[in-house]
Design a protein around this motif. Structure first.
Motif, short mmCIF file in Angstrom:
data_model
loop_
_atom_site.label_atom_id
_atom_site.label_comp_id
_atom_site.label_asym_id
_atom_site.label_seq_id
_atom_site.Cartn_x
_atom_site.Cartn_y
_atom_site.Cartn_z
N ARG A 80 -2.67 -1.24 -16.01
CA ARG A 80 -1.37 -1.75 -16.46
C ARG A 80 -0.32 -0.84 -15.86
NH1 ARG A 80 -0.46 -2.12 -22.43
NH2 ARG A 80 1.35 -3.30 -21.71
N ALA A 81 0.56 -1.44 -15.03
CA ALA A 81 1.53 -0.64 -14.28
C ALA A 81 0.83 0.45 -13.48
CB ALA A 81 2.59 -0.05 -15.20
N ALA A 82 -0.34 0.10 -12.92
CA ALA A 82 -1.15 1.00 -12.10
C ALA A 82 -1.66 2.21 -12.87
CB ALA A 82 -0.39 1.44 -10.84
N GLY A 113 0.64 4.76 1.39
CA GLY A 113 1.16 5.50 0.27
C GLY A 113 0.17 6.58 -0.16
N PRO A 114 0.49 7.27 -1.28
CA PRO A 114 1.67 7.07 -2.11
C PRO A 114 2.94 7.57 -1.44
CG PRO A 114 0.45 8.97 -2.88
CD PRO A 114 -0.38 8.36 -1.79
N LEU A 121 7.58 0.49 2.42
CA LEU A 121 6.71 -0.46 1.74
C LEU A 121 5.94 0.18 0.58
CD1 LEU A 121 5.56 -2.41 4.87
CD2 LEU A 121 6.45 -3.50 2.80
N PRO A 122 5.37 1.38 0.73
CA PRO A 122 4.67 1.95 -0.43
C PRO A 122 5.59 2.21 -1.62
CG PRO A 122 4.03 3.08 1.59
CD PRO A 122 5.18 2.19 1.94
N SER A 123 6.84 2.59 -1.38
CA SER A 123 7.71 2.95 -2.50
C SER A 123 7.99 1.77 -3.41
CB SER A 123 9.03 3.53 -1.99
OG SER A 123 9.85 2.54 -1.40
N GLU A 124 7.99 0.55 -2.88
CA GLU A 124 8.25 -0.63 -3.70
C GLU A 124 6.98 -1.26 -4.24
OE1 GLU A 124 10.95 -3.53 -2.18
OE2 GLU A 124 12.35 -2.05 -1.39
N ARG A 128 3.01 2.73 -6.23
CA ARG A 128 3.45 3.36 -4.97
C ARG A 128 2.36 3.41 -3.91
NH1 ARG A 128 8.80 5.06 -6.10
NH2 ARG A 128 9.08 4.76 -8.34
N ARG A 129 1.37 2.52 -4.03
CA ARG A 129 0.35 2.38 -2.99
C ARG A 129 0.02 0.90 -2.83
NH1 ARG A 129 -4.89 5.69 -3.88
NH2 ARG A 129 -4.70 4.92 -6.02
#
Length: 706
Positions: A80-82, A113-114, A121-124, A128-129
């Motif tokens: 949940r939310a990584a 990422g991270p 792209l990883p930041s969004e 973050r991965r």
């Protein structure tokens, strides 16, 4: 209708300042407080420039994700939310799907990422991965439970000149191809300064604004420094739902493969949500829109038929029923004293194009589009409206703040909105009060150009609960008391993930409001998980604000103009002091990029405004790249049972209002006891100056059970 959002977020605050050394301010010119919005122009871009930007955005790939247990023993990792769901139990929205991050699945692609640096792209990506695939590569997920539908969050490149492309993605179950999805980047990829453009080769939209990349105001700089194009690309991701046609069992394998002939040089897969969707809801005693001529194939305009069904339903006291199908609606449907039910948001889709108006509307709109709107508050508003069980899919691809192209709008009192799925509108739900007693529950709002939901002006006694929000271009959930205070509202048990700009949940002024039980993850830039802001011309905070039992993760972003890291929770006194009673109780701030708690006033008003009567109790901070508390304002706060571990720099970074007087900082901390972890030392109390303007960041380890 009242005007849409007029506040300026993120990259365009008023004049700000920073200090390179303690007590050495460097004033920065900022943009004016009020700005004309203009529709972005498009030019033909260079394919080479965009290809270069894409290469930078993808970042240096890590090694491919592996299946350490062997292909036959691969087990699904549900998050949940990584995060491990145990870390966020009881917080966030109830949802019917299970989330699996691509980086935890089997792939022959590359994990990116991270990275928490904006414009990558990883930041969004969630957590973050993500996984980057080239043609011929795949990522494979093991279903953790029975499912008959999936949602794929992804990114593909923009067209060289902007405007997006389409590309295929094959979906197979147990190695047997089920369908080919057609992915699109037409609703992604924004560039440049607020309010952004779709043109990757556009020059600066505001050449008189401060540009942090060159530390300059370009209009005042000779010679003008070069700005790499595309400038500040963002909003890379979109998501798409897919019914699988039958129910598959736990342990079955969903493989996503980029076909060898794909025209997309790369495809990034962020995550897969799997779900067991129940049968469509049938309502027999209702005004069925098919009986009034609505076309469920989406080929003909269904708006007149829906309006006829609404008129009949109001006369007879029946609800309106929208059976399974896709209904084309390209304008607002006015709703008042009516119930409208769909067969479920996987089955009933209200879908429309964005339509240019021949002349601007009185409210400044230059477009219209699909949406259900209450009457304007100035016309008395609407009441007793109940919307449930359908999807609204818009066609908004650029941000024009005066446009009313929101999924739900107007003023709706004594009303409910439940079980909707909103995508590709400007704002999912934007309410212009005064209005009261609206209940907004169990909705999914994704891929918005601006906010997911905003209570704008005089919304009272209302509840927003168990809503799931992902990939907004501005605040996820907001209350903005621009001219009349929002009061006695609650945002409870919502999940907000990956707001590209600004905050997860934001309160701008208001009285006696509560934010409780929410899960907020991965704000990307110039915002926080939770912000209380005296800004945007909002009415003052009065009475109390209660922030209770929320969890934030990977929050505390980089403020572009100030060049400092923010906090997971951020109190900001810009227009006036914040002196209402603010109670922050039971929150957990996990894996903070910079600070857990930040209190700040703008440099230009630092001697005028302060933040006081703030109380933190029963807080857990698991990881802070810099500090637990960063104070850059005058005022005070108390702390009781605030436990912290894995703090990168000093526990309290107390700069006050930067006068560094012999009497100490202008900000005082009160220790009410039980503050464990050594972050709040006796020598720091009440107002020892411990100011390090930009402390080094020490990335914390992943959060774990306390």
């Amino acid at each position: 209708m009242a005007l849409s959002r007029r506040k300026l977020i993120g990259s365009v605050p008023p004049a700000s300042a920073r200090t390179d050394r303690i007590g050495s301010p460097m004033l920065r010119p900022g943009p004016p407080r009020s700005l004309r919005r203009r529709r972005p122009a498009r030019t033909v871009a260079s394919a080479t420039a965009v290809a270069l930007a894409v290469g930078v955005l993808a970042g240096a790939p890590a090694s491919s994700a592996a299946d350490p247990a062997g292909r036959s023993g691969q087990r699904p990792v549900v998050t949940r939310a990584a995060l491990d769901p145990a870390l966020v139990a009881g917080r966030g929205a109830r949802v019917d799907f299970l989330e699996q991050e691509a980086e935890n699945a089997y792939t022959d692609g590359e994990v990116i990422g991270p990275d928490r640096t904006a414009y990558t792209l990883p930041s969004e990506a969630s957590g973050r991965r993500a996984v980057r695939l080239t043609p011929g590569q795949h990522v494979e997920f093991v279903l953790p439970a029975a499912a008959n539908a999936i949602t794929v969050r992804y990114s593909i490149p923009d067209a060289p000149e902007g405007g997006g492309i389409t590309a295929p993605l094959d979906v197979a179950v147990n190695r047997k191809r089920v369908r080919t999805m057609t992915l699109t980047s037409q609703y992604a990829w924004l560039y440049n300064q607020y309010p952004f453009t779709n043109d990757p080769q556009a020059d600066l939209l505001h050449p008189d604004w401060w540009i942090t990349e060159c530390s300059c105001v370009p209009a005042a700089t000779t010679p003008f420094p070069s700005i790499a194009k595309p400038f500040r690309p963002s909003h890379f991701y979109d998501e798409q739902r897919l019914p699988l046609g039958r129910t598959y069992r736990a342990g079955d394998r969903i493989r996503l493969t980029v076909p060898a002939g794909s025209n997309a040089a790369w495809t990034v897969i962020d995550l897969l949500d799997s779900e067991l969707v129940g049968p469509p809801r049938v309502r027999l005693a209702a005004a069925n829109v098919l009986a009034f001529g609505a076309d469920p194939t989406g080929r003909r305009d269904a708006a007149p038929a829906i309006e006829r069904a609404i008129a009949f339903a109001r006369r007879t006291g029946l609800p309106v029923y929208l059976p399974p199908g896709t209904y084309q609606v390209n304008r607002h449907i006015l709703v008042d004293d009516v119930t409208i039910e769909g067969a479920g948001n996987w089955y009933t889709v209200i879908k429309g194009r964005e339509v240019a108006l021949p002349t601007p509307a009185p409210d400044g709109s230059v477009h219209t589009g699909v949406g259900f709107y209450g009457r304007a508050a100035a016309d008395g508003g609407s009441r007793n409206v109940h919307l449930s069980g359908f999807a609204i899919e818009g066609d908004v691809r650029e941000r024009i703040d005066t446009d009313q192209v929101n999924g739900i709008g107007g003023a709706l009192s004594d009303s409910t909105i439940d079980g909707l799925y909103l995508r590709h509108t400007k704002v999912g739900m934007w309410f212009d009060g005064p209005m009261r007693n609206v209940r907004i529950t169990n909705n999914i709002i994704v891929d918005q150009i601006a906010d997911a939901l905003n209570f704008h002006t005089g919304v009272t006694d209302s509840l927003v609960a168990h809503n799931f929000v992902r990939n907004t271009g501005d605040d996820g959930l907001a209350m903005w008391s621009e001219s009349t205070a929002n009061a006695r509202n609650t945002f409870a048990n919502n999940t907000v993930q990956s707001p590209v700009l600004a905050n997860g949940i934001a309160l701008y002024g208001g009285a006696d409001n509560t934010v409780s039980g929410n899960l907020i993850a991965d704000p990307v830039r110039e915002g926080s998980a939770i912000q209380l802001g005296s800004r945007f011309g909002a009415e003052p905070f009065t009475g109390y604000v209660r922030i209770r039992d929320n969890t934030t993760v990977r929050a505390g972003t980089y403020e572009l103009n100030w060049k400092i890291g923010l906090g997971a929770i951020w109190l900001y006194a810009l227009d006036r002091s914040i002196d209402a009673r603010i109670e922050v109780v039971g929150d957990a701030y996990l894996d903070n990029t910079y600070n857990a708690i930040m209190l700040v006033s703008e440099w230009a008003v630092k001697d005028l405004h302060s933040i006081s009567d703030v109380h933190f109790r029963d807080i857990r901070v698991d990881g802070a790249g810099t500090s637990v508390v960063s104070a850059r304002t005058a005022g005070s706060a108390s702390f009781q049972n605030v436990d912290a571990r894995h703090v990168g720099a000093v526990g309290v970074n107390n700069c006050g209002s930067f006068h560094f007087t012999p009497a100490g900082s202008e900000f005082s901390l009160t220790d009410l006891g039980g503050n464990d972890g050594g972050w709040l030392a006796p020598w720091q109390l009440p107002n020892t100056i411990t100011c390090d303007d930009r402390p080094p960041v020490v990335p914390p380890p992943p959060p774990a059970r306390w």
